[in-house]
Each structure stands twice: as structure tokens, then as C-alpha cells.
Write an enzyme that holds these catalytic residues in place. Structure first.
Site, PDB file in Angstrom:
ATOM      1  N   GLY A 100      -3.125 -12.019  16.203  1.00 36.93           N
ATOM      2  CA  GLY A 100      -4.167 -12.242  15.208  1.00 36.93           C
ATOM      3  C   GLY A 100      -4.417 -13.721  15.010  1.00 36.93           C
ATOM      4  O   GLY A 100      -3.765 -14.360  14.173  1.00 36.93           O
ATOM      5  N   SER A 134      -8.094 -15.494  15.982  1.00 36.63           N
ATOM      6  CA  SER A 134      -9.501 -15.747  15.653  1.00 36.63           C
ATOM      7  C   SER A 134      -9.952 -15.009  14.401  1.00 36.63           C
ATOM      8  O   SER A 134      -9.477 -13.910  14.107  1.00 36.63           O
ATOM      9  CB  SER A 134     -10.397 -15.349  16.828  1.00 36.63           C
ATOM     10  OG  SER A 134     -10.119 -16.135  17.960  1.00 36.63           O
ATOM     11  N   SER A 176      -7.348  -8.367  20.857  1.00 38.35           N
ATOM     12  CA  SER A 176      -7.157  -7.482  22.008  1.00 38.35           C
ATOM     13  C   SER A 176      -6.106  -6.415  21.706  1.00 38.35           C
ATOM     14  O   SER A 176      -5.019  -6.726  21.208  1.00 38.35           O
ATOM     15  CB  SER A 176      -6.723  -8.288  23.233  1.00 38.35           C
ATOM     16  OG  SER A 176      -7.715  -9.226  23.598  1.00 38.35           O
ATOM     17  N   GLU A 193       0.085 -18.400  27.247  1.00 45.04           N
ATOM     18  CA  GLU A 193      -1.108 -17.585  27.456  1.00 45.04           C
ATOM     19  C   GLU A 193      -2.076 -18.198  28.451  1.00 45.04           C
ATOM     20  O   GLU A 193      -2.779 -17.484  29.156  1.00 45.04           O
ATOM     21  CB  GLU A 193      -1.830 -17.372  26.120  1.00 45.04           C
ATOM     22  CG  GLU A 193      -3.076 -16.508  26.231  1.00 45.04           C
ATOM     23  CD  GLU A 193      -3.767 -16.259  24.903  1.00 45.04           C
ATOM     24  OE1 GLU A 193      -4.793 -15.586  24.902  1.00 45.04           O
ATOM     25  OE2 GLU A 193      -3.271 -16.752  23.871  1.00 45.04           O
ATOM     26  N   GLU A 197     -15.033 -24.826  24.870  1.00 44.62           N
ATOM     27  CA  GLU A 197     -15.201 -26.033  24.059  1.00 44.62           C
ATOM     28  C   GLU A 197     -13.876 -26.512  23.476  1.00 44.62           C
ATOM     29  O   GLU A 197     -13.566 -27.710  23.479  1.00 44.62           O
ATOM     30  CB  GLU A 197     -16.216 -25.771  22.940  1.00 44.62           C
ATOM     31  CG  GLU A 197     -17.640 -25.535  23.417  1.00 44.62           C
ATOM     32  CD  GLU A 197     -17.871 -24.129  23.969  1.00 44.62           C
ATOM     33  OE1 GLU A 197     -18.943 -23.889  24.547  1.00 44.62           O
ATOM     34  OE2 GLU A 197     -16.967 -23.262  23.820  1.00 44.62           O
TER      35      GLU A 197
END
Length: 383
Positions: free
Chosen positions: A130, A132, A164, A248, A370
Site C-alpha cells: 500500500g 500510492s 496489485s 522491486e 517521472e
């Protein structure tokens, strides 16, 4: 700061894992059509993950006292590469094996290690991350989900998005604010282990263009958690999450999302007996780029194996790898369209449609382009 990536080779004892992993992966995908294997990242199969765990291919980098293999990052590289190369379903163990278990090992307490790591190594627990939130995206310092201290632990309120496998998840490791305000940026952030079956947690799947619901929104409405839901110390969440993201962003999973499509296209070219220079050049270009990205990923893995945290280098691999993965379906689609007289196998066509639709998400997961380029620029001293 950025350090030069030094080429690294896979140790022979780790490369020796390939035959056994390949046999297991190929047995799981033998009857899968190409377009289903192209869903490897999203392929959810708890039974297959348990088979991997029983064979000792999960938790390879974790200590044996917690059920792990006691090996290094190169061993995990080999396993991940073999699974993705044939499109095996990895979603049920993916996040727990790659991120959650190492995070709990490095920052959790002994009770947390004993409770969560052994079942992760057996392929029995599904974790999601968890990070974003609406309005924050990859700017993790802007998270607004809040955990207030209570007499019995923590009370969580807020929302996460683009999570996800939350629909299938058992637990979430959530980045939340435990003190201060958004204006405090990195200060006051912490990580909590949240039982997704706890009262007050609701999960809403997000359907993507392919019709799948890999992502989800997760809502927390006065969710009460015990004291030991906190990982590490309150306020250390930013330090922990940046270390976690190195796991990741640097692995082979950042270059193989479209590899099933690439293999299917090359097989088609062999059948079509095509020898036009433009197509041959394109195959050569993609092969060379894949080999280079793999070498960069191995170099990052070598740094992880030394106990380092290659945040900038991992961001480079992720950014360049995502670009490669996203360019593949577009280039392959245009190549096939340029030869309308040559029939296209239905499985290749479906795989092309799937990867084309899902490819925009490649630059969302693990940090947007970005954000990654901001990290790279700071590491190079450009900002």
C-alpha cells in the site's frame, strides 16, 4: 549517489538451479496458450506458488531459521528469470517473496519474522503493498492515510490505489502517516502490516483495458490494529520504503514483461521465412537491448548480494527496462501490419493485443518514469 555498475556473472552454484526451476515452470505452463502466458505477472495460482515453496524456490535469500534458503540474490535472479521466460503464473507469491519478507526480516521484530516469513517461504501468504494514493501517485511523501495511536495499537483511516493483488491478498504492508502533516514530507511516515480481512477494510477492484482486475482501491475506515502491526520504529517508514523499492526495481522482472510476445513473434518470423533487412535489424536491436538490460540487472543484483542498496542504479534499470517493454508491442504490431500477406497465428495476435493494452501500466508499477528520473538526476548531482 550513483556508482558505476560493474558487470557481474552468475555464480555456477546459482545457475545450477535452472533445470529444476525450468521443469517446474514448464509443467505449469504446458497447456497454456501464448496470450495466457503473456499474463505471467498477473497470473494468480496459489497452488503453483505452494509447489514452488515446497521445492525450496521461494524465500531463497532468507535465513533457514525462518524457512528460507539461506542463499543470495543471484539464486533468486535465476528463479525469477526462468519463471518469466516461460510465462509461469507468479502473482500469488510475487510481492511477498520479493519485497515483504525481506522488509520484515530487515526491519521487523522477531515475533513478526516468526509469524510471517515461514508461510511466505511456503507460498501460503499473499501480500500487497500500500503505497500510492489518489492525488499522490508516486510521490510517496504526500500520503494522507493516517494511523493514530490508541490504547491497544493503531487506528487507520484513508485510501490506497493501484494496489496489485489486493483482491486476493491476505495482508498489506502500508505506508501511512503516524505523525505530522503532509507538509512534513518524509518525516512522520511509518509502515504497518494490515490484515485485509480486518473490520473496516474494503477492497474495490479496478478493471483495466484487458478486462483483468489486477489493481484495486483499498479503503480503511477506523481499522483497529494491534501495537505489533508497526514495522520498525514509528517515523522510519521513508527509510524502510526506499530500501524496499531497490528490491522491486532492479530485478529481471523489469525487463521480461513482454518477453513471451517477443518469443512468439520471433517464432512467427521463422515460420514466415522472412529475410527483409528492416525486420532482421529490429530483432537484432531488441536482442541487444535485452542482453544489455539483463547485464545491468545482474550488476544491481551483485550489489544487493553485497548488502548494498542500489537505489539510483535500480531506478535506471527500471526506467530503461520499462521503456524496452513498452516499445516491444508497438514495434511488433507495426512489423506484422507491414506484411499483411503473411497470416498471423491467433495466439500471437491475442498476445499482441494483451501486451499492447497492458503496457501503459508498466511505467506505473514500481514508480512512474517521472519519479524515477528525479531519483536518477539527484544521484547524478543534476538536481
Amino acid at each position: 549517489m550513483f556508482d558505476t555498475l560493474t558487470l557481474a556473472a552468475l555464480p555456477a552454484e546459482d545457475d545450477a538451479l535452472r533445470p529444476a526451476v525450468r521443469e517446474l515452470a514448464e509443467s505449469a505452463t504446458a497447456d497454456m496458450p501464448t496470450d495466457v502466458r503473456a499474463r505471467s505477472w498477473m497470473g494468480f495460482d496459489r497452488a503453483f506458488s505452494r509447489r514452488l515453496g515446497a521445492a525450496g524456490f521461494l524465500g531463497l535469500t532468507l535465513p533457514p531459521q525462518y524457512g528460507g534458503g539461506g542463499r543470495g540474490a543471484f539464486a533468486r535472479f535465476v528463479v525469477v528469470e526462468e519463471l518469466l521466460a516461460v510465462g509461469a503464473p507468479v502473482a500469488a507469491h510475487w510481492i511477498a517473496d520479493r519485497q515483504s519478507a525481506p522488509l520484515i526480516l530487515n526491519f521487523g521484530n522477531e515475533a513478526q519474522r516468526r509469524a510471517y516469513i515461514p508461510p511466505i517461504c511456503r507460498g501460503e501468504l499473499v501480500f500487497c503493498i500500500g503505497m500510492s494514493e489518489p492525488g499522490a501517485g508516486s510521490d510517496l511523501a504526500s500520503v494522507r492515510t493516517r494511523a493514530e495511536a490508541t490504547a491497544t495499537g493503531w487506528r487507520v483511516n484513508g485510501q490506497k490505489i493501484w494496489t496489485s493483488n489486493a483482491v486476493h491478498g491476505d495482508y498489506m504492508i502500508a505506508l501511512v502517516r503516524t505523525s505530522g502533516t503532509v507538509d512534513d514530507r518524509h518525516a512522520g511516515l511509518s509502515q504497518l502490516i494490515i490484515d485485509l480481512k480486518a473490520p473496516g477494510v474494503s477492497v474495490r477492484p479496478i478493471s483495466d483495458l484487458t478486462g483483468d482486475a489486477h489493481f484495486a482501491e483499498v479503503f480503511f475506515d477506523n481499522v483497529d490494529l494491534p501495537h505489533d502491526a508497526l514495522i520498525g520504529e514509528a517515523g522510519d517508514g521513508w527509510k524502510q520504503v526506499t530500501a524496499e523499492l531497490a528490491f522491486e526495481r532492479s530485478g529481471p522482472e523489469r525487463i521480461y514483461s513482454s518477453v513471451i510476445l517477443l518469443d512468439a513473434w520471433i517464432t512467427h518470423l521463422r515460420t514466415a521465412v522472412r529475410d527483409d533487412v528492416a525486420t532482421l535489424d529490429l530483432v537484432g536491436e531488441f536482442t541487444a537491448r535485452l542482453a544489455t538490460l539483463r547485464a545491468m540487472s545482474l550488476a544491481c543484483t551483485a550489489r544487493l548480494a553485497r548488502g548494498e542498496s542500489p537505489v539510483v542504479e535500480a531506478s535506471l534499470v527500471k526506467d530503461l527496462g520499462t521503456g524496452f517493454e513498452q516499445e516491444l508491442p508497438d514495434a511488433i504490431g507495426r512489423d506484422l501490419a507491414a506484411h499483411p500477406d503473411q497470416p498471423v497465428d491467433a495466439e500471437l495476435y491475442r498476445a499482441l493485443l494483451y501486451v499492447t493494452h497492458i503496457a501503459p501500466s508498466f511505467s506505473l508499477r514500481g514508480g512512474t518514469r517521472e519519479i524515477l528520473r528525479g531519483i536518477i538526476a539527484r544521484g547524478l548531482g543534476l538536481r
